[in-house]
Design an enzyme around this catalytic site. Structure first.
Site, PDB file in Angstrom:
ATOM      1  N   ARG A 111     -17.392  -4.418 -24.367  1.00 58.05           N
ATOM      2  CA  ARG A 111     -16.239  -3.668 -24.113  1.00 58.05           C
ATOM      3  C   ARG A 111     -15.446  -4.450 -22.961  1.00 58.05           C
ATOM      4  O   ARG A 111     -13.912  -4.276 -23.321  1.00 58.05           O
ATOM      5  CB  ARG A 111     -16.664  -2.396 -23.168  1.00 58.05           C
ATOM      6  N   LYS A 146       6.603  -6.776 -13.428  1.00 65.88           N
ATOM      7  CA  LYS A 146       6.019  -5.342 -13.295  1.00 65.88           C
ATOM      8  C   LYS A 146       4.841  -5.414 -14.470  1.00 65.88           C
ATOM      9  O   LYS A 146       4.640  -5.409 -15.509  1.00 65.88           O
ATOM     10  CB  LYS A 146       6.935  -4.547 -14.158  1.00 65.88           C
ATOM     11  N   LYS A 178      17.629  -9.686  -4.887  1.00 67.21           N
ATOM     12  CA  LYS A 178      17.922  -8.549  -5.190  1.00 67.21           C
ATOM     13  C   LYS A 178      18.742  -7.618  -4.176  1.00 67.21           C
ATOM     14  O   LYS A 178      19.009  -7.934  -3.150  1.00 67.21           O
ATOM     15  CB  LYS A 178      16.604  -7.553  -5.658  1.00 67.21           C
ATOM     16  N   GLU A 211      21.104 -10.961  -7.765  1.00 58.50           N
ATOM     17  CA  GLU A 211      21.431  -9.552  -8.633  1.00 58.50           C
ATOM     18  C   GLU A 211      22.766  -9.069  -8.093  1.00 58.50           C
ATOM     19  O   GLU A 211      22.927  -8.958  -6.900  1.00 58.50           O
ATOM     20  CB  GLU A 211      20.281  -8.465  -8.309  1.00 58.50           C
ATOM     21  N   ASP A 233      22.680  -6.187 -13.323  1.00 56.19           N
ATOM     22  CA  ASP A 233      21.585  -5.115 -13.145  1.00 56.19           C
ATOM     23  C   ASP A 233      22.250  -3.660 -13.445  1.00 56.19           C
ATOM     24  O   ASP A 233      23.248  -3.158 -12.983  1.00 56.19           O
ATOM     25  CB  ASP A 233      20.950  -5.136 -12.048  1.00 56.19           C
TER      26      ASP A 233
END
Length: 297
Positions: A111, A146, A178, A211, A233
């Protein structure tokens, strides 16, 4: 420093596998221990149940060997023959690997090996499909941060196997300023200047990406300079095209990246604006695992 994910025991693979097996096995695989003699020898094969791109074959092989050597410590070796390799195209029914050794070790490892291989192959398959949508264009498909905690190197490796391009691996190998960095720093100019000063003081040679959220912020960056790549963005397609044109007319010395809500349905249209890179978080956090199974022979 390379920003392509590298997966090997030296990069923590053994520890990742150890944690996964500790979670699954606990104080013993009692289903197997109860009915399988320790000297029993088994043969099994791993089969693709649907077409896709393979990733994680070496990881799966390592898991079977690790379980045999760590949990059972039998005199018999675990033989794993890879018939397909990472990055290979799979057809339904293809045999990926054959396994021969302790029946108990095969059952205990099954598994965990499948969990890794199914997920990584799903990422590689989805990436491959999206890369194909960019055929004929210069735009490259990027992953993001992510990722599943503790699975980043493996998931980024899967993107690479699918033909995608790894963005930064983590917070350490590239600077990305960012929106929140800019706001906390007091503005674009302050964020860039402090970053460049910091890198100089620390003796670090890192690329800087910033960004921008609109054309006004873009013009501020172009007027000030000091970065390597500009992330555009959440721009819609007409505004993105305008932004790419503005950057080109300014001399085109900055790489361009589009990000924010771009899906398979819109990917090609965004790429046709001429942007250099498109980053898609869904490559690693919104995927369907590939159907692979282990059957006895």
């Amino acid at each position: 420093m390379s920003n392509t994910a590298n997966v090997s025991p030296d990069t923590g693979l053994d520890e990742l596998i150890r944690m996964a097996l500790t979670e699954d096995v606990g104080d013993g695989d009692h289903s197997t221990l109860a009915c399988i003699p320790p000297t029993a020898v088994g043969h099994a094969k791993m089969v693709a149940k649907q077409p896709g791109i393979l990733c994680g074959a070496d990881v799966g092989k390592h898991i079977f060997e690790y379980v045999n050597d760590t949990f059972y410590r039998t005199a018999m070796p675990m033989h794993v023959e890879l018939l397909k390799h990472d990055g290979d195209t799979l057809a339904k029914g293809d045999i990926i690997m054959r396994v021969e050794g302790s029946s108990a070790a095969i059952l205990t490892a099954e598994r965990t090996a499948l969990n890794y291989m199914q997920r990584l192959s799903g990422i590689a398959t989805q990436t491959h499909a999206m890369v194909a949508m960019l055929d004929g264009l210069h735009t490259r498909l990027l992953d993001t941060r992510k990722t599943t905690p503790n699975m980043r190197l493996l998931e980024k490796y899967a993107v690479h196997c699918g033909g995608g391009t790894n963005h930064r691996i983590g917070l350490y190998d590239m600077v990305m300023l960012k929106d929140n960095h800019i706001d906390f720093a007091g503005g674009i100019v302050q964020a860039i200047d402090r970053t460049r000063q910091y890198l100089k003081e620390k003796g670090k040679d890192l690329r800087i990406e910033i960004e921008v959220r609109n054309l006004d912020e873009l013009r501020t960056v172009l007027a000030h300079g000091g970065v390597d790549r500009i992330m555009l963005d959440n721009f819609d397609i007409p505004t993105l095209r305008e932004a790419v044109d503005i950057i080109r007319k300014d001399g085109g010395k900055y790489e361009t990246e589009a990000s924010g809500g771009i899906t398979a349905d819109t990917l090609r249209a965004y790429a046709e604006t001429g942007v250099d890179f498109i980053s898609v978080g869904a490559l690693t956090h919104h995927i369907k695992s590939l159907d692979i199974s282990l059957v006895t022979e």
